[in-house]
Design a protein around this motif. Sequence first.
Motif, PDB file in Angstrom:
ATOM      1  N   ARG A  35       1.568  -4.669   1.324  1.00  8.75           N
ATOM      2  CA  ARG A  35       2.691  -5.575   1.500  1.00  8.75           C
ATOM      3  C   ARG A  35       3.372  -5.271   2.829  1.00  8.75           C
ATOM      4  NH1 ARG A  35      -0.171  -7.261  -1.846  1.00  8.75           N
ATOM      5  NH2 ARG A  35       0.249  -7.517  -4.073  1.00  8.75           N
ATOM      6  N   ALA A  36       3.891  -6.320   3.472  1.00  6.54           N
ATOM      7  CA  ALA A  36       4.431  -6.185   4.824  1.00  6.54           C
ATOM      8  C   ALA A  36       5.560  -5.159   4.884  1.00  6.54           C
ATOM      9  CB  ALA A  36       4.928  -7.545   5.316  1.00  6.54           C
ATOM     10  N   GLN A  37       6.311  -5.010   3.783  1.00  4.60           N
ATOM     11  CA  GLN A  37       7.445  -4.066   3.777  1.00  4.60           C
ATOM     12  C   GLN A  37       6.993  -2.632   4.054  1.00  4.60           C
ATOM     13  OE1 GLN A  37       6.850  -6.471   1.659  1.00  4.60           O
ATOM     14  NE2 GLN A  37       8.710  -7.407   0.861  1.00  4.60           N
ATOM     15  N   HIS A  38       5.714  -2.348   3.824  1.00  2.00           N
ATOM     16  CA  HIS A  38       5.237  -0.969   3.955  1.00  2.00           C
ATOM     17  C   HIS A  38       4.356  -0.739   5.181  1.00  2.00           C
ATOM     18  CE1 HIS A  38       5.693  -1.277  -0.677  1.00  2.00           C
ATOM     19  NE2 HIS A  38       6.794  -0.763  -0.164  1.00  2.00           N
ATOM     20  N   TYR A  39       4.203  -1.761   6.023  1.00  2.00           N
ATOM     21  CA  TYR A  39       3.300  -1.630   7.177  1.00  2.00           C
ATOM     22  C   TYR A  39       3.618  -0.380   7.999  1.00  2.00           C
ATOM     23  CZ  TYR A  39       1.448  -6.481   6.909  1.00  2.00           C
ATOM     24  OH  TYR A  39       0.823  -7.632   6.543  1.00  2.00           O
ATOM     25  N   ASP A  40       4.892  -0.241   8.415  1.00  2.00           N
ATOM     26  CA  ASP A  40       5.243   0.841   9.340  1.00  2.00           C
ATOM     27  C   ASP A  40       5.001   2.208   8.712  1.00  2.00           C
ATOM     28  OD1 ASP A  40       5.937  -1.009  11.202  1.00  2.00           O
ATOM     29  OD2 ASP A  40       8.095  -0.918  10.815  1.00  2.00           O
ATOM     30  N   GLU A  41       5.369   2.310   7.425  1.00  2.00           N
ATOM     31  CA  GLU A  41       5.233   3.601   6.753  1.00  2.00           C
ATOM     32  C   GLU A  41       3.760   3.987   6.604  1.00  2.00           C
ATOM     33  OE1 GLU A  41       7.456   5.684   2.980  1.00  2.00           O
ATOM     34  OE2 GLU A  41       7.814   3.577   3.396  1.00  2.00           O
ATOM     35  N   ILE A  42       2.933   2.997   6.331  1.00  2.00           N
ATOM     36  CA  ILE A  42       1.498   3.279   6.171  1.00  2.00           C
ATOM     37  C   ILE A  42       0.895   3.691   7.514  1.00  2.00           C
ATOM     38  CG2 ILE A  42      -0.748   2.237   5.657  1.00  2.00           C
ATOM     39  CD1 ILE A  42       0.860   0.455   3.589  1.00  2.00           C
ATOM     40  N   LEU A  43       1.219   2.939   8.546  1.00  3.03           N
ATOM     41  CA  LEU A  43       0.646   3.251   9.859  1.00  3.03           C
ATOM     42  C   LEU A  43       1.216   4.548  10.426  1.00  3.03           C
ATOM     43  CD1 LEU A  43       0.547  -0.313  11.449  1.00  3.03           C
ATOM     44  CD2 LEU A  43      -1.377   1.061  10.643  1.00  3.03           C
ATOM     45  N   GLY A  44       2.445   4.853  10.045  1.00  4.38           N
ATOM     46  CA  GLY A  44       3.063   6.061  10.577  1.00  4.38           C
ATOM     47  C   GLY A  44       2.736   7.314   9.803  1.00  4.38           C
ATOM     48  N   GLY A  45       2.345   7.165   8.530  1.00  6.19           N
ATOM     49  CA  GLY A  45       2.208   8.363   7.715  1.00  6.19           C
ATOM     50  C   GLY A  45       0.902   8.560   6.990  1.00  6.19           C
ATOM     51  N   ASN A  46      -0.004   7.583   7.060  1.00  9.21           N
ATOM     52  CA  ASN A  46      -1.285   7.693   6.345  1.00  9.21           C
ATOM     53  C   ASN A  46      -1.092   8.198   4.910  1.00  9.21           C
ATOM     54  OD1 ASN A  46      -2.801   6.834   8.568  1.00  9.21           O
ATOM     55  ND2 ASN A  46      -2.830   8.911   9.406  1.00  9.21           N
ATOM     56  N   PRO A  47      -0.357   7.480   4.082  1.00  8.11           N
ATOM     57  CA  PRO A  47      -0.071   7.959   2.723  1.00  8.11           C
ATOM     58  C   PRO A  47      -1.349   8.122   1.891  1.00  8.11           C
ATOM     59  CG  PRO A  47       0.511   5.645   2.978  1.00  8.11           C
ATOM     60  CD  PRO A  47       0.200   6.152   4.339  1.00  8.11           C
ATOM     61  N   PRO A  48      -1.251   8.988   0.861  1.00  6.61           N
ATOM     62  CA  PRO A  48      -2.445   9.312   0.054  1.00  6.61           C
ATOM     63  C   PRO A  48      -2.794   8.205  -0.932  1.00  6.61           C
ATOM     64  CG  PRO A  48      -0.539  10.458  -0.804  1.00  6.61           C
ATOM     65  CD  PRO A  48      -0.060   9.738   0.432  1.00  6.61           C
ATOM     66  N   ILE A  49      -3.306   7.125  -0.407  1.00  3.03           N
ATOM     67  CA  ILE A  49      -3.748   5.975  -1.201  1.00  3.03           C
ATOM     68  C   ILE A  49      -5.219   5.759  -0.848  1.00  3.03           C
ATOM     69  CG2 ILE A  49      -3.467   3.481  -1.535  1.00  3.03           C
ATOM     70  CD1 ILE A  49      -0.465   3.991  -0.644  1.00  3.03           C
ATOM     71  N   ASP A  50      -6.066   5.539  -1.862  1.00  2.00           N
ATOM     72  CA  ASP A  50      -7.512   5.506  -1.589  1.00  2.00           C
ATOM     73  C   ASP A  50      -7.952   4.232  -0.878  1.00  2.00           C
ATOM     74  OD1 ASP A  50      -7.608   7.911  -2.880  1.00  2.00           O
ATOM     75  OD2 ASP A  50      -8.367   7.102  -4.782  1.00  2.00           O
TER      76      ASP A  50
END
Length: 324
Positions: A35-50
């Motif tokens: 979801r667009a709300q999480h774009y920055d966090e995903i790109l900035g932090g590589n969260p542990p999601i498969d």
Amino acid sequence: MNIANKLPQPSVPSLADRQVDTAKPPFLGFGLGLRAQHYDEILGGNPPIDWFEVISENYMLPGGQPLRVLDRIRERYPVVMHGVSLSIASTAPPHFEYLQALRELAKRVEPKWISDHLCWTGVHGKNLHDLLPIPYTRESLDHVISRVQLVQDYLGRAIVLENVSTYVQFNNSEMTEWEFLSELSHRSGCWLLFDVNNVYVSAFNHGYDPRTFLEGIPADRVVQFHMAGHSHMGTHIIDTHDHPVCEDVWDLYIAALKRFGRVSTMIERDDNIPPLDELIVEVNRTREIAAQVLPEVLPKALPQSLPQLGRQELGRQELGRQAG
Ligand SMILES: [Fe+2]
């Protein structure tokens, strides 16, 4: 009238003769809807999601920021494409502009699979933006099979179709939804996305046991689970995707794992979207429950927080088996 019979069909090759990749999609682990709300966090932090599932239509316009973000995310995570406008059961002529855009996006994204819903979303060029139910008749089954085969031939790969939440049923249905899905999958070669929450919602709304649905789906055709929240209105349930997954649906997930085994699972949240960390908690719960139910195939994902597991299905016997 069976519209499928009106479509040009000079010769209909058997499933084995078609130029369609029918390989079963791989197990990806435990993912989340992007979801667009999480774009920055995903790109900035590589969260542990498969892995991530993306809504195809959000990226079907060439260029633009969403597509550029998706390019970067797919470099780091497996991605699958999930559509909401294929309208596979519609009796309107096939929408080839849509199919062309879908195929172009798939070339760019290289998704592990492409899914949509067993439903119709409009006629005469109008998209009602809702996943509408169909009658489960032999005529509609033949029609949907022909449409699935057309789409699969166009995309060059077997697609994945999801059961939708429904609020009405048709008096002229000749079979159950699970019988329809089973026959559709076997005859067209499409795989199935088993939305656990949708089964729960439809079962409540129509007054049947969700486990009857679950037992009626062939175990070898399911390649993905959806988990989501809903709004319980007392007399009926609306599939709003704006809450965390409820305990009854977690219990049904456990039953689904027992029947279908190791299946790629993801959390769907479309409204009232919380911070990414809250959704990661739910993703981790899918992972932990699967590790408990299927320790022989997921031995490395042992649960860290036993109290969060499903409250009914994981009794002392299950926990003892896993510990031993
Ligand atoms: Fe779903």
